[in-house]
Design a protein around this motif. Sequence first.
Motif, PDB file in Angstrom:
ATOM      1  N   GLY A  93      -9.157  10.025  -4.339  1.00 35.04           N
ATOM      2  CA  GLY A  93      -9.915   8.912  -4.917  1.00 35.04           C
ATOM      3  C   GLY A  93      -9.086   7.646  -4.970  1.00 35.04           C
ATOM      4  N   LEU A  94      -7.833   7.792  -5.423  1.00 34.07           N
ATOM      5  CA  LEU A  94      -6.953   6.625  -5.526  1.00 34.07           C
ATOM      6  C   LEU A  94      -6.584   6.099  -4.138  1.00 34.07           C
ATOM      7  CD1 LEU A  94      -4.536   7.681  -8.406  1.00 34.07           C
ATOM      8  CD2 LEU A  94      -6.203   5.816  -8.447  1.00 34.07           C
ATOM      9  N   ILE A  95      -6.351   7.036  -3.231  1.00 35.60           N
ATOM     10  CA  ILE A  95      -5.977   6.620  -1.874  1.00 35.60           C
ATOM     11  C   ILE A  95      -7.122   5.821  -1.252  1.00 35.60           C
ATOM     12  CG2 ILE A  95      -5.369   7.393   0.440  1.00 35.60           C
ATOM     13  CD1 ILE A  95      -3.153   7.958  -1.488  1.00 35.60           C
ATOM     14  N   PHE A  96      -8.362   6.331  -1.425  1.00 34.84           N
ATOM     15  CA  PHE A  96      -9.514   5.614  -0.851  1.00 34.84           C
ATOM     16  C   PHE A  96      -9.646   4.231  -1.481  1.00 34.84           C
ATOM     17  CE2 PHE A  96     -10.498   8.794   1.813  1.00 34.84           C
ATOM     18  CZ  PHE A  96     -11.347   9.824   1.424  1.00 34.84           C
ATOM     19  N   LEU A  97      -9.433   4.161  -2.784  1.00 30.59           N
ATOM     20  CA  LEU A  97      -9.554   2.885  -3.487  1.00 30.59           C
ATOM     21  C   LEU A  97      -8.536   1.891  -2.944  1.00 30.59           C
ATOM     22  CD1 LEU A  97     -11.066   1.601  -5.909  1.00 30.59           C
ATOM     23  CD2 LEU A  97      -9.180   2.341  -7.363  1.00 30.59           C
ATOM     24  N   LEU A 116       0.831  -1.202   0.000  1.00 30.30           N
ATOM     25  CA  LEU A 116       0.000   0.000   0.000  1.00 30.30           C
ATOM     26  C   LEU A 116       0.871   1.259   0.000  1.00 30.30           C
ATOM     27  CD1 LEU A 116      -2.782   1.403   0.311  1.00 30.30           C
ATOM     28  CD2 LEU A 116      -2.611   1.057   2.768  1.00 30.30           C
ATOM     29  N   THR A 117       1.902   1.257   0.852  1.00 28.91           N
ATOM     30  CA  THR A 117       2.737   2.463   0.946  1.00 28.91           C
ATOM     31  C   THR A 117       3.611   2.638  -0.290  1.00 28.91           C
ATOM     32  OG1 THR A 117       4.391   1.231   2.215  1.00 28.91           O
ATOM     33  CG2 THR A 117       2.808   2.520   3.473  1.00 28.91           C
ATOM     34  N   SER A 118       3.907   1.539  -0.962  1.00 27.73           N
ATOM     35  CA  SER A 118       4.753   1.706  -2.151  1.00 27.73           C
ATOM     36  C   SER A 118       3.926   1.889  -3.423  1.00 27.73           C
ATOM     37  CB  SER A 118       5.709   0.520  -2.296  1.00 27.73           C
ATOM     38  OG  SER A 118       4.988  -0.673  -2.367  1.00 27.73           O
ATOM     39  N   ARG A 177      -9.321  -1.462  -0.626  1.00 24.49           N
ATOM     40  CA  ARG A 177      -8.927  -2.794  -1.120  1.00 24.49           C
ATOM     41  C   ARG A 177      -8.050  -3.477  -0.081  1.00 24.49           C
ATOM     42  NH1 ARG A 177      -7.253  -1.301  -7.178  1.00 24.49           N
ATOM     43  NH2 ARG A 177      -9.297  -1.502  -8.132  1.00 24.49           N
ATOM     44  N   SER A 178      -7.084  -2.733   0.417  1.00 25.03           N
ATOM     45  CA  SER A 178      -6.165  -3.309   1.419  1.00 25.03           C
ATOM     46  C   SER A 178      -6.946  -3.713   2.673  1.00 25.03           C
ATOM     47  CB  SER A 178      -5.079  -2.296   1.803  1.00 25.03           C
ATOM     48  OG  SER A 178      -4.317  -1.942   0.686  1.00 25.03           O
ATOM     49  N   ALA A 179      -7.897  -2.865   3.070  1.00 24.85           N
ATOM     50  CA  ALA A 179      -8.673  -3.171   4.275  1.00 24.85           C
ATOM     51  C   ALA A 179      -9.468  -4.459   4.095  1.00 24.85           C
ATOM     52  CB  ALA A 179      -9.611  -2.011   4.606  1.00 24.85           C
ATOM     53  N   LYS A 180     -10.017  -4.659   2.901  1.00 22.25           N
ATOM     54  CA  LYS A 180     -10.810  -5.883   2.645  1.00 22.25           C
ATOM     55  C   LYS A 180      -9.910  -7.115   2.740  1.00 22.25           C
ATOM     56  CE  LYS A 180     -14.854  -4.840  -0.172  1.00 22.25           C
ATOM     57  NZ  LYS A 180     -14.830  -3.608  -0.926  1.00 22.25           N
ATOM     58  N   GLU A 181      -8.739  -7.037   2.110  1.00 22.39           N
ATOM     59  CA  GLU A 181      -7.832  -8.200   2.144  1.00 22.39           C
ATOM     60  C   GLU A 181      -7.346  -8.471   3.555  1.00 22.39           C
ATOM     61  OE1 GLU A 181      -5.698  -7.188  -2.040  1.00 22.39           O
ATOM     62  OE2 GLU A 181      -4.868  -8.858  -0.903  1.00 22.39           O
ATOM     63  N   ILE A 182      -7.045  -7.412   4.271  1.00 24.19           N
ATOM     64  CA  ILE A 182      -6.566  -7.594   5.646  1.00 24.19           C
ATOM     65  C   ILE A 182      -7.676  -8.167   6.516  1.00 24.19           C
ATOM     66  CG2 ILE A 182      -5.770  -6.389   7.731  1.00 24.19           C
ATOM     67  CD1 ILE A 182      -4.328  -4.420   5.834  1.00 24.19           C
ATOM     68  N   SER A 183      -8.913  -7.718   6.313  1.00 17.46           N
ATOM     69  CA  SER A 183     -10.046  -8.242   7.094  1.00 17.46           C
ATOM     70  C   SER A 183     -10.156  -9.743   6.924  1.00 17.46           C
ATOM     71  CB  SER A 183     -11.360  -7.619   6.625  1.00 17.46           C
ATOM     72  OG  SER A 183     -11.361  -6.254   6.877  1.00 17.46           O
ATOM     73  N   ARG A 184      -9.949 -10.228   5.685  1.00 12.29           N
ATOM     74  CA  ARG A 184     -10.027 -11.680   5.434  1.00 12.29           C
ATOM     75  C   ARG A 184      -8.948 -12.407   6.215  1.00 12.29           C
ATOM     76  NH1 ARG A 184     -11.867 -10.622   0.009  1.00 12.29           N
ATOM     77  NH2 ARG A 184      -9.754 -10.204  -0.716  1.00 12.29           N
ATOM     78  N   LEU A 185      -7.787 -11.775   6.326  1.00  6.97           N
ATOM     79  CA  LEU A 185      -6.676 -12.440   7.016  1.00  6.97           C
ATOM     80  C   LEU A 185      -6.882 -12.473   8.531  1.00  6.97           C
ATOM     81  CD1 LEU A 185      -3.592 -10.956   5.129  1.00  6.97           C
ATOM     82  CD2 LEU A 185      -4.274 -13.352   5.164  1.00  6.97           C
ATOM     83  N   ILE A 186      -7.485 -11.421   9.072  1.00  5.15           N
ATOM     84  CA  ILE A 186      -7.561 -11.366  10.535  1.00  5.15           C
ATOM     85  C   ILE A 186      -8.848 -11.955  11.102  1.00  5.15           C
ATOM     86  CG2 ILE A 186      -6.007  -9.412  10.744  1.00  5.15           C
ATOM     87  CD1 ILE A 186      -8.341  -7.571  11.156  1.00  5.15           C
TER      88      ILE A 186
END
Lengths: 241, 122
Positions: free
Chosen positions: B104-108, B14-16, B112-121
């Motif tokens: 807009g891009l940052i929110f996107l 995400l940061t890169s 996306r990252s939040a959804k993937e992380i939610s699946r992991l945790i």
Amino acid sequence: MIRGNLRDVALSSLLQAMHVDSVSGYLRVEGGGVLHIVDGEVVEASTAGAKGYDAVMSLLARRRGSFSFERATPAASAPLAPIMNLLLESARLDDEWRRVAGYVVRVVDETRLLSDVPCLASLVQWIDGRRTIEELAHLSGDSTTDLVASVRLGISRRVLARVRSAESEATQSESEPDRDYDELLACAREKIRDGDLEGASRCLHRALARRPEDRIARQNLRRVAALLSSRPQTPSNQRSE
Amino acid sequence: MSRSEQISKLLKSLTSSSADVEAAALVDNDGLMIASALPADVEDDRVAAMSAALLGMSDRIVRELGRGTFELVMIRGSDGYTILVRCGPDAVLSVLAARTAKLGLIFLDANRSAKEISRLIM
């Protein structure tokens, strides 16, 4: 003047209470040393063999002995380190000591022993491949933190080696299984949610013992320490040996 | 790869993904850092404490004002943005972005990252 014994209340608990109340004075440990406290922060410390930060760590490792606290106004100076940092580092060293105290080491390379690892000079006469690190500490009189550092250096320089006996291996297999680092952090978070801050602290110490430089575990431990220090002190909160 | 390593990898990605995303961290409701991609000069304690405080406040506001359940909050400062995105019931993704960031891009990317992380945790 407040007096007591470290068997009843740990030095770390005293320092936390003094920090909360921003007291100033001299905290003396009989036969150990003295801490200068200004507005709840440790600004100076001394023992027979150390001064400053090292003296603080040496004193925090003590579990026995009487202490006294005298309100006074020591010369103001910058804190050696924030109280929480001192206590966390002491707790980490404590954990490390508990892990290695039962190790037995032997000399592997006598020719390089004193030239490569001069800090082992005071120990070499007692290292016989049978004595535990704890026994070496009693014999040498070195502080446990110095001793652990010296032994680790000796092992890393391949001057010392750990003796693994069938007996010690059997003991290891009977002990608590080595928990995954992630599991330990998750366990700590769960314990915090349940209100078991001491249990969370133990999980985090074990996680840090596996990864001493890990930023996440360190932050979590600082957070738990902050939660613990903001909790009202009751006799059940105080650590006893 | 362990779960925490997977989450750290997602945060680093995400940061890169954009030069405007300066830092990212996953923090739980109690102010404990779960994973992070923070520069060395950013204080972990500060990020975790502020994230937990902002999460608690945002949660309450959304509930009290009948806006459903908290999903995202953004704070704009003169030097950049702080964005918090819910990651399951127990954690929040904090993102620090530059003032010049395209929101807009940052929110996107953050969602996306939040959804993937939610699946992991979960």
